[in-house]
Enzyme design. Structure first.
Site, PDB file in Angstrom:
ATOM      1  N   HIS A   1       0.592  -1.116   0.064  1.00  0.00           N
ATOM      2  CA  HIS A   1       0.040  -0.731  -0.195  1.00  0.00           C
ATOM      3  C   HIS A   1       0.947   1.499   0.334  1.00  0.00           C
ATOM      4  O   HIS A   1       1.875   1.245   0.436  1.00  0.00           O
ATOM      5  CB  HIS A   1      -0.886   0.082   1.146  1.00  0.00           C
ATOM      6  CG  HIS A   1      -2.202   1.020   1.433  1.00  0.00           C
ATOM      7  ND1 HIS A   1      -1.637   2.540   1.479  1.00  0.00           N
ATOM      8  CD2 HIS A   1      -3.257   0.841   1.320  1.00  0.00           C
ATOM      9  CE1 HIS A   1      -3.014   3.314   1.677  1.00  0.00           C
ATOM     10  NE2 HIS A   1      -3.783   1.939   1.324  1.00  0.00           N
TER      11      HIS A   1
ATOM     12  N   ASP B   1       3.372  -4.313   8.060  1.00  0.00           N
ATOM     13  CA  ASP B   1       2.407  -3.506   7.774  1.00  0.00           C
ATOM     14  C   ASP B   1       1.208  -4.862   8.298  1.00  0.00           C
ATOM     15  O   ASP B   1      -0.018  -4.957   7.423  1.00  0.00           O
ATOM     16  CB  ASP B   1       1.728  -2.736   6.394  1.00  0.00           C
ATOM     17  CG  ASP B   1       0.429  -2.474   5.832  1.00  0.00           C
ATOM     18  OD1 ASP B   1      -0.338  -2.244   6.713  1.00  0.00           O
ATOM     19  OD2 ASP B   1       0.417  -1.180   5.054  1.00  0.00           O
TER      20      ASP B   1
ATOM     21  N   GLN C   1      -4.321  -5.053   7.334  1.00  0.00           N
ATOM     22  CA  GLN C   1      -5.463  -5.754   6.321  1.00  0.00           C
ATOM     23  C   GLN C   1      -5.034  -7.000   6.768  1.00  0.00           C
ATOM     24  O   GLN C   1      -6.136  -7.987   7.104  1.00  0.00           O
ATOM     25  CB  GLN C   1      -4.532  -6.085   4.994  1.00  0.00           C
ATOM     26  CG  GLN C   1      -5.508  -4.180   3.811  1.00  0.00           C
ATOM     27  CD  GLN C   1      -6.490  -4.593   3.738  1.00  0.00           C
ATOM     28  OE1 GLN C   1      -7.893  -5.134   4.596  1.00  0.00           O
ATOM     29  NE2 GLN C   1      -6.962  -3.316   3.847  1.00  0.00           N
TER      30      GLN C   1
ATOM     31  N   LYS D   1     -10.811  -0.455  10.508  1.00  0.00           N
ATOM     32  CA  LYS D   1     -10.350  -1.562  10.249  1.00  0.00           C
ATOM     33  C   LYS D   1     -10.193  -3.024  10.865  1.00  0.00           C
ATOM     34  O   LYS D   1     -10.874  -4.210  10.097  1.00  0.00           O
ATOM     35  CB  LYS D   1      -9.083  -1.793   9.185  1.00  0.00           C
ATOM     36  CG  LYS D   1      -9.140  -0.981   8.145  1.00  0.00           C
ATOM     37  CD  LYS D   1      -7.568  -1.141   7.070  1.00  0.00           C
ATOM     38  CE  LYS D   1      -7.470  -0.818   5.935  1.00  0.00           C
ATOM     39  NZ  LYS D   1      -7.239   0.232   5.945  1.00  0.00           N
TER      40      LYS D   1
ATOM     41  N   CYS E   1      -4.725   2.629  -3.413  1.00  0.00           N
ATOM     42  CA  CYS E   1      -3.100   2.839  -3.084  1.00  0.00           C
ATOM     43  C   CYS E   1      -2.505   2.007  -3.330  1.00  0.00           C
ATOM     44  O   CYS E   1      -1.163   1.914  -2.785  1.00  0.00           O
ATOM     45  CB  CYS E   1      -3.720   2.574  -1.537  1.00  0.00           C
ATOM     46  SG  CYS E   1      -5.223   5.143  -1.242  1.00  0.00           S
TER      47      CYS E   1
END
Lengths: 171, 413
Positions: free
Chosen positions: B127, B203, B206, B229, B368
């Protein structure tokens, strides 16, 4: 030929819903106003824009190249312009395509505003006001607005440059 | 264990957003959880409760409201610690979100430790939030970016022995691709990073909504995630850093609470995590992160995974029946609950627009991840992503709506 959705109000009335008007010609602004006034809600207007977009004259594949790309749109958009001085007064000829039909519908609105207009008329046209009149300003996402204003800016720059050129030629 | 499909209605009923159908009685088919998840009632209630009952600024007042806020914030931090298996609460700072966390890691640790010629290893999946900050750091330090290539299925191809070398300082990868759903092998990446003396940054924006990550067992050095999220509030995220690493990370934002001493000519910093919590925290949101994590725990990660896999498999099967659709990324069994696709002859923008008419909410565009879309060779994709509240009816409505798209754009004539 049956092009439902592209019929103007007059054609719609005449045929009681079975529209038979071929939409080979680009719509004028007045026809757009009339059509939008006739369509009751945003979804119908969107449908109309999609139909308009599907009928938009296509660019050739060798015109869909990077230098003709308009950035800032969510979808791919290509814009081709030329100054046509075959008539009494030079006019800006504008053709554009997107891979998205809804965007092509919005392009048809832009063409109604700018195509075939003199550079001075291009600069005098108030696209924001016209989009407001069509209530497109309320319904477009900010990204779509950015894309459209990118195209408007490009057309206005071309018109301004053309005026400078024409003035120089006149002197 | 009870399969989640049996209780999915109970789970869905905890989300008031689904109580309100769209005009004309159309049900909401929300398939954009990867962008941001809907909130269960307990999260909404907690935010309201804080505001109505004991709101005050944090870590400042000795009065009762202040003390209650402090206590709740620390309880929330503890809930995150448990989720991540971190050793100490001091390894966890509240931030504005995963983007802010990654910016702190890149600028606070990266700029301080990188030398010209050093390498940062990223994947093509990243991302922009785990990509652009590193580009900036590279420009400032003279370090270089190196990319882990992808297999045709969109998984990491780690076969090149040069990927991890004695110049590698940082390996920064997503826990789960926000477009392809790819699940990079974090434990293997950690081993290979540590073997060459590099750190692993994950990261997890997600991946965390689909299952806990044990930072210690997996060997993760820094981790970033976002509350919104995780079925939690917007505006709050987490920065995890191993204690020794946070100690040598510079703050990115300066102001109140993050200082130790302030003199006219210089200042010194508070210890982590306060060093990274300048200014007033997103207090209400950080407190309401805890009921979000409790909600996920109450559903159970195994049940959640089984349910989301069922939906993803159903979506793959249904979309395969529709002409012109290409799905990108690994098969359902090897990815998270994300289905990104294109339809031949239809622009992503038109598809998303027409799906919206049927009450089916999806994301379209480059999500993104422009470098990934360059790799895919398409300007844009449509992404349907599933959360714990989705069901097989949602998948059916997606497929029906895609057939409507074909019809509306006259693709079958």
């Amino acid at each position: 030929m049956n092009t439902v959705g592209l019929c103007t109000r007059a054609a719609f009335d005449q045929t009681q819903g079975a529209c038979t008007l071929a939409a080979t010609e680009l719509m004028t602004l007045d026809e757009l106003y009339e059509e939008f006034d006739f369509l009751p809600d945003w979804e119908d207007r969107c449908d109309f824009l999609i139909d308009l977009g599907m009928e938009l004259p296509k660019l050739s594949s060798d015109e869909k190249i990077e230098p003709n790309r308009v950035h800032g749109c969510q979808s791919m958009v290509w814009l081709v312009t030329e100054l046509d001085d075959s008539g009494d007064e030079p006019v800006l000829r504008v053709r554009a395509n997107s891979d998205a039909m809804i965007v092509n519908g919005l392009i048809a609105v832009l063409l109604a505003i700018y195509d075939g207009k003199t550079p001075r008329e291009v600069l005098d046209a108030d696209a924001a006001e016209i989009f407001k009149r069509l209530e497109l300003d309320r319904h477009l996402s900010s990204q779509r607005k950015n894309g459209l204003s990118g195209m408007v800016t490009r057309l206005r720059q071309l018109a301004a440059a053309a005026i400078v050129d024409l003035d120089q030629q006149a002197n | 264990m009870k399969h989640l499909s049996e209780t999915v209605l109970d789970v869905r009923n905890q989300f008031p957003i689904f109580d309100h159908p769209l005009p004309k009685g159309q049900p909401v088919t929300f398939l954009d959880t990867a962008a941001s998840a809907q909130k269960p009632q307990t999260v909404i209630d907690r935010e309201r409760e804080v505001c109505e009952r004991y709101y005050a600024n944090a870590y400042r007042g000795v009065y009762r409201f202040g003390a209650m806020v402090d206590e709740e914030l620390e309880a929330s931090r503890e809930a995150v610690r448990k989720l991540l298996g971190a050793e100490s609460r001091d390894e966890l700072a509240f931030t504005a979100g995963a983007t802010m966390s990654l910016n702190v890691i890149a600028n606070g640790w990266g700029r301080r430790h990188l030398q010209p010629g050093d390498e940062i290893l990223l994947s093509v999946l990243e991302h922009h939030a785990n990509f652009v900050p590193w580009q900036q750091v590279v420009a400032a330090t003279g370090a270089k970016l190196r990319f882990i290539p992808l297999t045709p299925a969109g998984e990491l191809d780690l076969s090149d022995p040069e990927l991890f070398n004695n110049r590698t300082r940082i390996v920064a990868v997503t826990g789960m691709s926000n477009v392809l759903g790819t699940l990079p092998p974090l434990a293997e990446l950690s081993q290979r990073a540590h073997a060459v003396g590099a750190i692993l940054v994950v990261d997890a924006a997600q991946s965390l909504p689909h299952g806990p990550i044990d930072v210690v067992a997996t060997g993760i050095d820094f981790l970033a995630c976002s509350g919104h999220k995780l079925y939690g509030p917007t505006g709050v995220g987490i920065l995890y850093g191993r204690k020794e690493l946070l100690a040598e990370t510079d703050p990115l934002i300066f102001g109140g609470h993050m200082i130790d001493q302030v003199h006219q000519d210089h200042s010194t910093w508070a210890d982590p995590p306060a060093r990274f919590e300048a200014g007033t925290l997103p207090i209400v949101q950080a407190i309401a992160l805890r009921p979000a994590l409790e909600f996920m725990e109450s559903v159970g990660y195994e049940a959640m995974h089984a349910h989301e896999l069922e939906l993803t498999q159903a979506a793959h099967a249904q979309l395969a029946e529709i002409p012109g659709i290409q799905i990108y990324g690994p098969p359902p069994e090897r990815k998270g609950s994300i289905v990104s696709f294109t339809m031949e002859g239809a622009a992503a923008e038109d598809i998303a627009h027409l799906l919206d008419r049927k009450g089916v909410f999806v994301r379209h565009g480059h999500h993104c991840t422009m470098p990934l879309h360059t790799w895919l060779g398409v300007p844009a994709t449509v992404r349907a992503s599933f959360g714990v509240y989705n069901n097989l009816d949602d998948v059916q409505r997606l497929a029906d709506a895609l057939r409507y798209v074909r019809q509306r754009l006259k693709l079958d004539t």
